[in-house]
Design an enzyme around this catalytic site. Sequence first.
Site, PDB file in Angstrom:
ATOM      1  N   PRO A   5       0.878  -1.197   0.064  1.00 50.68           N
ATOM      2  CA  PRO A   5      -0.061   0.068   0.012  1.00 50.68           C
ATOM      3  C   PRO A   5       0.733   1.268   0.075  1.00 50.68           C
ATOM      4  O   PRO A   5       1.672   1.518   0.860  1.00 50.68           O
ATOM      5  CB  PRO A   5      -0.728  -0.132   1.188  1.00 50.68           C
ATOM      6  CG  PRO A   5      -0.984  -1.869   1.450  1.00 50.68           C
ATOM      7  CD  PRO A   5       0.245  -2.146   0.933  1.00 50.68           C
ATOM      8  N   CYS A   6       0.449   2.189  -0.865  1.00 57.20           N
ATOM      9  CA  CYS A   6       1.192   3.565  -0.998  1.00 57.20           C
ATOM     10  C   CYS A   6       0.688   4.643  -0.340  1.00 57.20           C
ATOM     11  O   CYS A   6       1.511   5.510   0.051  1.00 57.20           O
ATOM     12  CB  CYS A   6       1.228   3.825  -2.574  1.00 57.20           C
ATOM     13  SG  CYS A   6      -0.238   4.265  -3.183  1.00 57.20           S
ATOM     14  N   GLN A   7      -0.479   4.438   0.329  1.00 54.73           N
ATOM     15  CA  GLN A   7      -1.109   5.666   0.914  1.00 54.73           C
ATOM     16  C   GLN A   7      -0.245   6.308   2.185  1.00 54.73           C
ATOM     17  O   GLN A   7      -0.142   7.385   2.136  1.00 54.73           O
ATOM     18  CB  GLN A   7      -2.480   5.164   1.346  1.00 54.73           C
ATOM     19  CG  GLN A   7      -3.566   5.009   0.227  1.00 54.73           C
ATOM     20  CD  GLN A   7      -3.647   3.551  -0.313  1.00 54.73           C
ATOM     21  OE1 GLN A   7      -2.940   2.857  -0.204  1.00 54.73           O
ATOM     22  NE2 GLN A   7      -4.559   3.423  -0.970  1.00 54.73           N
TER      23      GLN A   7
END
Length: 234
Positions: A12-14
Amino acid sequence: IPDIDLYVCGFPCQPFSMAGERKGIEDSRGTIFYECLKVIKNKKPNYFLFENVKGLITIDKGNTFKEILKSLKNLKIYNVEWKVLNTKDYGIPQNRERVFIVGIKKSLKKKFEWPKKKKMESLKKYVDWKDTRKDELTKRQRNQIKLINSSSYFIDISFNFHKYPNANKYSPCLITISSLFNYKLNRYANINEYLKLQGFPISFKQVVSDNQLKKQIGNSMSVNVLKELFKCIL
């Protein structure tokens, strides 16, 4: 998990994105990297490929990224390389910078070189000209549109008063919260346009709503970049 030759992960990049709160590994999603690391430790694939937003490099003054690289190199059995690649440098006109980390088993004695850049295609080819519907915009959005050069094709109207000076050459980065707008046809970009701008065929089987699929496409890795990397890795 079965044995793996090539392990690909876009954790996940968030937690690391400039569009988010940038909590890094303090965000529970940011710790998923360590679950990916467990897979590599246990399955020992010949190759691995990680992808994330460019912000991963700079968050926490670069310490998070250093820790990730250190964890991978401490496995001792991989040559590890990293580089920021942009989707628009590999044929498809989308301005999408992402950091890629490549690991190849030392025992394979394989020399790895990053893919060479390719000529970017015309953004005009990525417009679905058959879709002639029109969409209503808010007053704010209409005012924003007035700032845009008439030669533009795609803009993201979720960002206030961005002029998108290169919108005649490439689209802005597709993200989960994108409101990609087709300036030429005065409507929101459709599924076909989203798919093509990420390198998917328009024959891609859709099993969720348009809204959910657009989010999934925004979260995806660019297929054209993966293809070039796979050629170099394998």
